[in-house]
Each structure stands twice: as C-alpha cells, then as structure tokens.
Motif scaffolding. Structure first.
Motif, PDB file in Angstrom:
ATOM      1  N   MET A 334      17.130 -33.124 -50.323  1.00  0.00           N
ATOM      2  CA  MET A 334      16.465 -32.688 -49.090  1.00  0.00           C
ATOM      3  C   MET A 334      16.127 -33.875 -48.201  1.00  0.00           C
ATOM      4  N   ARG A 335      15.672 -34.960 -48.828  1.00  0.00           N
ATOM      5  CA  ARG A 335      15.377 -36.161 -48.025  1.00  0.00           C
ATOM      6  C   ARG A 335      16.623 -36.676 -47.352  1.00  0.00           C
ATOM      7  N   ASP A 337      19.299 -35.003 -46.631  1.00  0.00           N
ATOM      8  CA  ASP A 337      19.717 -34.080 -45.568  1.00  0.00           C
ATOM      9  C   ASP A 337      18.851 -34.255 -44.326  1.00  0.00           C
ATOM     10  N   SER A 338      17.534 -34.371 -44.556  1.00  0.00           N
ATOM     11  CA  SER A 338      16.630 -34.548 -43.397  1.00  0.00           C
ATOM     12  C   SER A 338      16.904 -35.859 -42.666  1.00  0.00           C
ATOM     13  N   ASP A 339      17.152 -36.940 -43.459  1.00  0.00           N
ATOM     14  CA  ASP A 339      17.467 -38.233 -42.814  1.00  0.00           C
ATOM     15  C   ASP A 339      18.778 -38.142 -42.046  1.00  0.00           C
ATOM     16  N   ASP A 341      20.101 -35.472 -40.732  1.00  0.00           N
ATOM     17  CA  ASP A 341      19.892 -34.689 -39.520  1.00  0.00           C
ATOM     18  C   ASP A 341      19.203 -35.522 -38.448  1.00  0.00           C
TER      19      ASP A 341
END
Length: 456
Positions: A334-335, A337-339, A341
């Motif tokens: 998730m980290r 993916d968030s980074d 994005d």
C-alpha cells in the motif's frame, strides 16, 4: 528170536538149544556172539518198552528191566574191544569210544562234561555207565550211538573188526534204540555206585510160561491203546512245542520291538525335555522382547506426542509470523502504491507545466533553435547515451535502491546540462530553467520522443 518165543519152559529151551547145536555144523564164535547179543538186545528193548508202558509211570534206577537193559548195552559195547596195555595192567573199557561222541555230535559236550564233574566216579567204566544213563534220560542214546557207528574209521582204534559196533548188528541195535524214546526215565546217577556194579544178564525175566502168553495178549491190547494215547500225546506235544517255539519267536520279536520302543521313548522324552527347555527359554525371551517393545512403544508414543505438541506450537508461531509478514507486506504494498500514485500525480503535474512552458518557448525559440542545431546534435548524442543509461537504470530500478541510482543519474545529467544552459543563456540572452524529471518505465519513452521532436 523164534526159538526164544517158541519155548514153554526152561527145560524145553535147553533141550532145543542142545538139539540145534548137535544138528547144525560149527559156526564162527564171533558171529554167534554178535547174533546172541543182538537177540538179547531185542528182548531187552522189547521187554523194557512193554513193561514200561504197562507200568505207566516214570522209570527209576531200581526198575529191573531197565537195569537189565543197561547190562545188555554194556555187553554189546564191550564186545570186540581191543586190549590196551597200561603201566600196571591191561585196560579194556568202553569210555574211550563214548567219550569221542562229544567231538562228533554238537549237543553231547554237556553230557560229557556232566559225567566228568560227577563226584564218586573213579573208573572209566563208571563214567561210561553214567553216560548211558544220562543219555537215556535225554532220549538221545540212539542219536549218539548212530553218530558213533557211522565213523567206523575212528571206532577201529577201539574195536576189533568182528565187534558188534563194527558190523551190521550194531546198526540194528541202534535202530532198535529209537523205540526207547517213548520211555520217560528219572535216574539218580550222583549217589549210585557205578564203579563196583557187576554186569550179569538175568535170562529168567525173558523166559515166559503159558499163563504169561495169555496175559501178554491182554497186555498187548492194553499196550496198543496206551501207545495210541502216547502217540496222540506226543503229536499234541509236538504241536505245542511248535506253538511254544513260535510264541518264543514272537516274544523275542516283541521284546526287541519293545526295547526299540523303550529306546525311542527315551529319545522322545529327551527331545521333549529339550523342546520344553527351548520353549521356556523362547517364552522368557519373548516376554523380555515384549516388555522391551512395550517400553519402546511407550517412549515412541511420548516422543510422538511431544513432537505433535511442538509441531502445533511451531505451526501456531509460524501462522502468527506468516500473518505478520502478510500484513507487513500489504502495508508495504500500500505504501509503494501510494508513493507511486503521488509520484505519478506530481510528474504529471510537472509535465503539464513543462509542456505549457515548452509550447510557450517554442514560438520564442524557433529561430534560436536553428542556430543551435549542432549543439542539439551533441545534446542528442548525450541524450541517447543517457537513454541507454536510463534503460539500464530502469532494469536496475526493480531493486529497492533504484530510486537512489536514478537520483544520482539525475544529478549527473543536471551537471551535464549546466554547461548547455550556460551556452543557451549566452546565446539567447534569456536565461530559463527547464526541469525535466526522468520517470521510470513507460513514462520515460514519451519524454524522449518529445525531446526528439523538438530537436528536429
């Protein structure tokens, strides 16, 4: 024989003998002696058999016809004996030929040894008389004398050629002795004085009267019945002897088989004892092995239970660890993916700004770009090299430190672009800074295309 049977009294018998002697020519005295002895033997054996059957009991030593029979046999055996000279006197005895019987007849050794062992016998004549009595009790007198007269070559050492035992009369007498086997005699030889007895023939018992002839006919009928009974008894005895012998044979075989069975039983008992010992030993070993296996099984069960507990604990721990790893991995994903994005949004925003600035500068720098064609060619070559490096860096960017390498390369490119910017400032006298971020993956290719379009 007819002369003796035809006489009525002693006077007539003597006159008849005198007339016969006067009427007949002189004969050989040896022949007359043999004939007389043969006739006396016939009378003695016949009278003994008749009287013994009429007597109906076992004969003993005091029976007169039996005593006369032994006297007659003694005279028959003494007839024609050779005289042997000894150191003190002449020796003339019948013990010599009788003692030779044990060498000719296998079963006569026992009787000869018994005669030699009898106490009180000092003369050979006494031994011979004892031998005759023992042979009579054994009912083998005829067999012994038959075996003796068949070896006349040996008898010639003891008898003259005209003796009764050397002529046919001896064979006839031995044949007559076979009839004595029907008589049972029980004679006491041990306490009887056989050395000093006088062997005199008593003719009076053979001279018969008319009354005796009538009595003899009745006795003959009685004797014939007794003989028939005796023959029946003897035949029955013979059959019983055969049965007894067969029973003895069966008993011997049964005893042998019983002995074998006893030996086999002993061997079987020994084998049973050994097998019982082996069985006891095997049972003890089996019990020990069972206890050992039981202990090993309990130990194995305890180990398996401990191992199961350990596996359960380890599974529980591993499941917790796996859960933590999964949660951590999800957080990391998730980290990332968030980074990604955020970076994409920022890069897109910057690209939009850059495009706007570039579109604005296109109109302003069309003239200046033509003059900077050569410089842009150099920039193109540098850009191409940087693209290759960027491709390598993109491949290496899969690792965790890819961002750091890209930053380093960006710094290098920034350092390389500074001289170009300085030359552009000098050329255009309009200093501007264009930040071109280098992206990973598919976003770098459109940027290169844009630069390429601008350069051409």
């Amino acid at each position: 024989m007819t002369q003796f049977g035809a006489t009525r009294n002693p006077v007539n018998w003597v006159s008849h003998i005198t007339a016969a002697v006067v009427s007949q020519p002189a004969k050989d005295p040896a022949v007359v002696e043999r004939r007389n002895l043969l006739n006396m033997a016939k009378l003695s054996i016949k009278g003994l058999i008749e009287s013994a059957l009429s007597y109906g009991r076992t004969l003993d030593s005091d029976y007169p016809p039996l005593q006369q029979f032994f006297v007659v046999m003694e005279h028959c055996l003494k007839h024609g004996l050779k005289v042997r000279k000894s150191f003190l006197s002449f020796n003339r005895t019948i013990w010599g030929p009788l003692e030779m019987v044990e060498k000719l007849y296998p079963g006569a050794e026992e009787i000869a040894a018994s005669v030699r062992d009898l106490p009180g016998l000092r003369t050979p004549l006494g031994r011979a008389r004892a031998w005759l009595r023992l042979s009579m009790m054994q009912k083998k007198l005829a067999d012994y004398l038959r075996c003796l007269i068949m070896r006349r070559d040996l008898l010639s050492e003891f008898y003259e050629n005209h003796a009764v035992m050397m002529e046919e009369e001896g064979t006839v007498i031995v044949g007559l002795l076979v009839g004595l086997n029907v008589i049972d005699a029980n004679l006491c030889v041990k306490g009887e004085d056989l050395d000093s007895q006088v062997g005199v023939i008593d003719f009076s018992i053979y001279l018969k009267s008319e009354e005796d002839d009538h009595d003899r006919e009745g006795r003959n009928v009685h004797i014939s019945a007794i003989l028939d009974q005796k023959n029946y008894v003897e035949e029955l005895n013979r059959q019983l002897n055969g049965t007894v012998s067969s029973l003895h044979t069966r008993i011997d075989t049964m005893e042998k088989s019983n002995t074998k069975l006893i030996e086999e039983l002993a061997i079987a008992k020994n084998n049973i004892i050994k097998l019982q010992e082996e069985n006891h030993q095997l049972r003890s070993e089996n019990a020990m092995l069972f206890l050992r296996a039981h202990h090993q099984l309990e130990a194995a069960k305890a180990g398996i239970e401990a191992e199961q507990m350990y596996r359960q604990h380890s599974r529980h721990g591993l499941s917790e660890i796996f859960t933590d790893i999964c949660t951590h991995h999800e957080e990391l994903q998730m980290r990332q993916d968030s980074d990604a994005d955020i970076v994409k949004v920022r890069v897109q925003h910057e690209m939009e700004l850059a495009v706007k600035l570039l579109e604005k500068d296109i109109h302003e720098k069309q003239g200046a770009l033509i003059s900077l064609k050569e410089q842009l060619e150099d920039v193109k070559a540098i850009n191409f090299d940087m693209y290759q490096k960027m491709q390598r860096s993109v491949e290496d960017g899969k690792e965790r430190d890819g961002n750091e390498r890209l930053d380093a390369m960006s710094n290098q490119m920034s350092a390389a672009m500074k001289p170009l910017e300085h030359s552009d400032k000098e050329a255009l006298n309009q200093p501007r800074n264009i930040d071109i971020p280098y992206m990973k993956g598919a976003e770098s290719a459109p940027q290169y295309k844009l630069i390429k379009d601008i350069s051409f």
